[in-house]
Enzyme design. Structure first.
Site, PDB file in Angstrom:
ATOM      1  N   ASP A 313       0.983  -1.146   0.049  1.00 27.13           N
ATOM      2  CA  ASP A 313      -0.168   0.115   0.046  1.00 27.13           C
ATOM      3  C   ASP A 313       0.901   1.405   0.146  1.00 27.13           C
ATOM      4  O   ASP A 313       2.098   1.079   0.283  1.00 27.13           O
ATOM      5  CB  ASP A 313      -0.802   0.145   1.294  1.00 27.13           C
ATOM      6  CG  ASP A 313      -1.922   1.123   1.234  1.00 27.13           C
ATOM      7  OD1 ASP A 313      -2.300   1.451   0.334  1.00 27.13           O
ATOM      8  OD2 ASP A 313      -2.502   1.334   2.454  1.00 27.13           O
ATOM      9  N   GLU A 316       2.301   4.865  -4.147  1.00 29.53           N
ATOM     10  CA  GLU A 316       2.376   5.860  -5.408  1.00 29.53           C
ATOM     11  C   GLU A 316       3.468   6.835  -5.484  1.00 29.53           C
ATOM     12  O   GLU A 316       3.932   6.972  -6.692  1.00 29.53           O
ATOM     13  CB  GLU A 316       1.135   7.013  -5.339  1.00 29.53           C
ATOM     14  CG  GLU A 316      -0.350   6.101  -5.440  1.00 29.53           C
ATOM     15  CD  GLU A 316      -0.504   5.290  -4.244  1.00 29.53           C
ATOM     16  OE1 GLU A 316      -0.132   5.649  -2.989  1.00 29.53           O
ATOM     17  OE2 GLU A 316      -1.405   4.230  -4.462  1.00 29.53           O
ATOM     18  N   ASP A 426      -9.153   3.010  -2.653  1.00 26.63           N
ATOM     19  CA  ASP A 426     -10.137   3.396  -1.923  1.00 26.63           C
ATOM     20  C   ASP A 426     -11.440   3.771  -2.412  1.00 26.63           C
ATOM     21  O   ASP A 426     -11.815   5.081  -2.375  1.00 26.63           O
ATOM     22  CB  ASP A 426      -9.618   4.499  -0.929  1.00 26.63           C
ATOM     23  CG  ASP A 426      -8.492   3.951  -0.076  1.00 26.63           C
ATOM     24  OD1 ASP A 426      -8.214   2.992   0.145  1.00 26.63           O
ATOM     25  OD2 ASP A 426      -7.828   4.939   0.412  1.00 26.63           O
TER      26      ASP A 426
END
Ligand code: MIG
Length: 643
Positions: A313, A316, A426
């Site tokens: 996670d 980015e 999300d």
């Protein structure tokens, strides 16, 4: 046929694994304008543009601008331009009712930096690809059909990742399972409800102060034994790993990373400090071979405790703030102090604070040591998450080459599909996000991400029982089937709802479908085929089929048409040929009906899920089982629609 055109001096991404010599002649299908840093294509009225992987909006990308810039944005609304991934592969095609006058074209833009795809937004008939720097390899693929182009493309990017078989079972997740006892309770409740379950995911709460590869010993005492206890129940625990490493003296991973010089640095050579969940953190330089290997080897800490799967996670990478930018913000705020803020300066002031996280300027503050070059992060931004997944994938190859380890990531770029799958981040408990989930699948599969899915029931916002039910009726057909929700939202484990039997019937159906799902998945991987695709990929000459954006073929035998409207008791479904409808209430209770090609209103109450079998095809159904490992592969019944 694949042609590669080289513009400028591209930074290699390792996304393509086959060597293709660049053309010497200029590109013809696109108009290249070097000074505008632009490739332009003129769309015909009927052209449809498929692809771009995991993005917002529909299956046909025409009519919007998409910004390939991996972003942590938890509001996947229609007005956005970027999500967590950049998969710059598209196919331009149109229905050819008669002769195949015009063949489909595939295009892959291999550029790890920012690229904007204006697909008929500025001008509905013009498709522009706008480069920040015009340093890119552009692949143009000609083929006989859409599927042929997909196959050719997937061939050059290498085989897609395959997870262990249990990963096709149902997984339960929630951000805020704070203790081992809470996890035990989830497992117990699922068991009590008789609902199959193969995995429970551990979110950041299992870690000690959000430090990667550590365990909160108080909340999860004797973790290794806990993993074993769960495995004895047939449950796999799947911990999360975040991209940022906490800055903390005495934390071995931080200290090692510093000593070996493996963290991303600023222009002046100092290590970049960015805050994420652990507070002040450093980013491992996943682009650097040695750093990547080092970080990858850390997964062994958890593998050695019996863990067999992970999710990556915040890669980015998400940045809450950098210490440098924060200091600038405070200075800026100081400068407003005591001033009479007029409207202009008030909004500026407000914006200064509101734009702290994931700030574009922060992505220009640090560098990578990539293939012997010092490269500023924003130039390679979109391959950061990919290389974190790669760190894990390469490590699994070294550590346990004979075992499949579950791995999926939030951020991705083409190339990462060889090392893991993705989940779509999300989303929200919105009805429109059921449809978004459906519409994200074809683009992902085209780019090689076959093991994929979205948070079932929606991550953010409060879910309702009917929404979770309808969402599940889609998700039982997708490779990654995981119910996940955010801390603070309404609980949405299936056993929390009123109609537990209804949920059990659906998850049972999933397990009965696993032989089909697994075969279809393996076929998609081995033959570079699609797992989930729109009707037009199969019925290229059927104009009506080209206009269907809310049904999918799962493999080439069955079609699904989920209900995604609250309170609707059914929906219109287009059948591209005569098909046999199976309307399931459970694996035992269903009706079958042959329906003619054309549009039909299909009644499906909240407890019903209709699928459609193609003529000459069959659907194998196993007996439901509580765990994937318990599915009796010999006891398979078939529902067929014989021609
Ligand atoms: O900033 O780990 O997408 O699945 O539950 C939020 C907490 C960080 C984002 C992930 C989500 C996960 C959450 N994470």
């Amino acid at each position: 046929m694949i042609k590669k055109y080289r513009f400028g001096n591209p930074i290699p991404t390792d996304s393509v694994v086959i060597d293709i010599a660049p053309e010497t002649a200029p590109i013809t299908i696109f108009e290249a304008d070097l000074s505008e840093r632009r490739l332009r294509y003129h769309l015909d009225k009927k052209d449809v543009v498929y692809g771009l992987g995991e993005t917002i909006r529909g299956i046909n990308k025409r009519g919007w601008t998409y910004d390939s810039w991996n972003s942590d944005d938890p509001n996947h609304s229609e007005d956005k331009h970027s999500l967590y991934a950049s998969q710059n592969f598209l196919i331009i095609a149109s229905c050819n009712e008669n002769a195949k006058a015009k063949k489909p074209i595939g295009i892959y833009v291999d550029d790890p930096g920012r690229v904007i795809f204006d697909i008929g937004y500025t001008d509905i008939d013009v498709f522009d690809i706008l480069f920040e720097d015009f340093d890119a390899d552009v692949y143009v693929i000609e083929g006989e059909s859409i599927l042929d182009i997909v196959k050719q493309f997937r061939h050059i990017i290498g085989k897609s990742y395959i997870p262990p078989k249990w990963a096709f079972g149902f997984g339960q997740c929630r951000w805020s399972y704070m203790t081992a006892d809470e996890i035990r309770e989830v497992v117990r409740e699922y068991k009590k409800a008789g609902i199959p379950l193969d995995s429970v995911y551990l979110d950041i709460d299992y870690m000690d102060h959000y430090k990667d590869f550590t365990i909160n010993e108080e909340a999860f005492p004797d973790f290794e034994n806990f993993v074993k206890e769960m495995k004895d129940e047939g449950i796999h625990l799947v911990p999360i790993i975040d991209a940022g490493v906490k800055v903390e003296d005495g934390y071995d991973i931080y200290e090692e990373g510093m000593k070996k010089d493996y963290f991303c640095k600023k222009e002046n050579g100092e290590v970049l400090t960015a805050a994420v969940w652990p507070g002040r953190s450093h980013f491992p330089d996943f682009l650097n071979d040695d750093a990547r290997r080092w970080f990858g080897d850390k997964y062994k800490i958890l593998l050695d405790m019996g863990i067999e799967g992970f999710w990556n996670d915040m890669n980015e990478p998400a940045i809450f703030y950098t210490t440098d930018h924060l200091a600038e913000v405070f200075d800026k705020i100081d400068s407003y102090k005591g001033k009479n803020l007029d409207i202009q300066s008030f909004f500026e002031f407000k914006g200064t604070v509101a734009s702290i996280d994931n700030n574009i300027e922060d992505y220009k503050r640090f560098y990578h040591d990539y293939k012997g070059q010092k490269v500023r992060h924003d130039k390679v931004h979109n391959i950061f998450g990919y290389n974190m997944t790669r760190a894990a994938g390469e490590a699994f190859e070294r550590i346990c080459p004979d075992k499949r380890i579950l791995m999926f990531s939030r951020s991705s770029y083409i190339g990462a599909h060889r090392y893991g799958g993705v989940w779509c981040g999300d989303n929200l408990s919105w009805w429109s996000h059921i449809l978004l989930n459906l519409q994200q699948m074809p683009g992902l599969n085209m780019s090689g991400f076959v093991f994929s899915g979205a948070d079932v029931g929606g991550f953010g916002a409060d879910a309702t029982e009917d929404l979770v039910m309808r969402w599940t009726q889609l998700a039982i057909f997708l490779p990654l089937f995981r119910n996940h929700s955010a801390m603070g939202t309404r609980r949405q484990e299936y056993y929390r709802f009123k109609d537990i039997q209804g949920f059990k019937n659906l998850v049972d159906l999933r397990y009965a479908l696993i032989p089909y799902i697994y075969d279809t998945f393996m076929n998609a991987v081995e033959n570079d085929a699609m797992y989930a695709m729109p009707l037009s990929f199969i019925y290229e000459n059927d104009e009506r089929a080209w206009n269907v954006y809310d049904q999918l073929f799962i493999g080439d035998s069955i079609m699904i048409a989920p209900v995604y409207t609250q309170n609707a008791e059914g929906r219109y479904v287009y059948l591209p040929e005569d098909m046999k409808m199976i309307r399931f209430r459970s694996t035992e209770d269903y009706d079958e009906e042959v329906l003619e090609k054309g549009d039909h209103y299909i009644q499906t109450g909240l407890n019903e899920v209709a699928i459609f079998i193609r003529k000459g095809h069959k659907l194998p159904l196993a007996q439901p089982a509580m765990r994937v490992a318990d599915i009796d592969e010999k006891n398979i019944k078939e529902i067929s629609y014989l021609a």
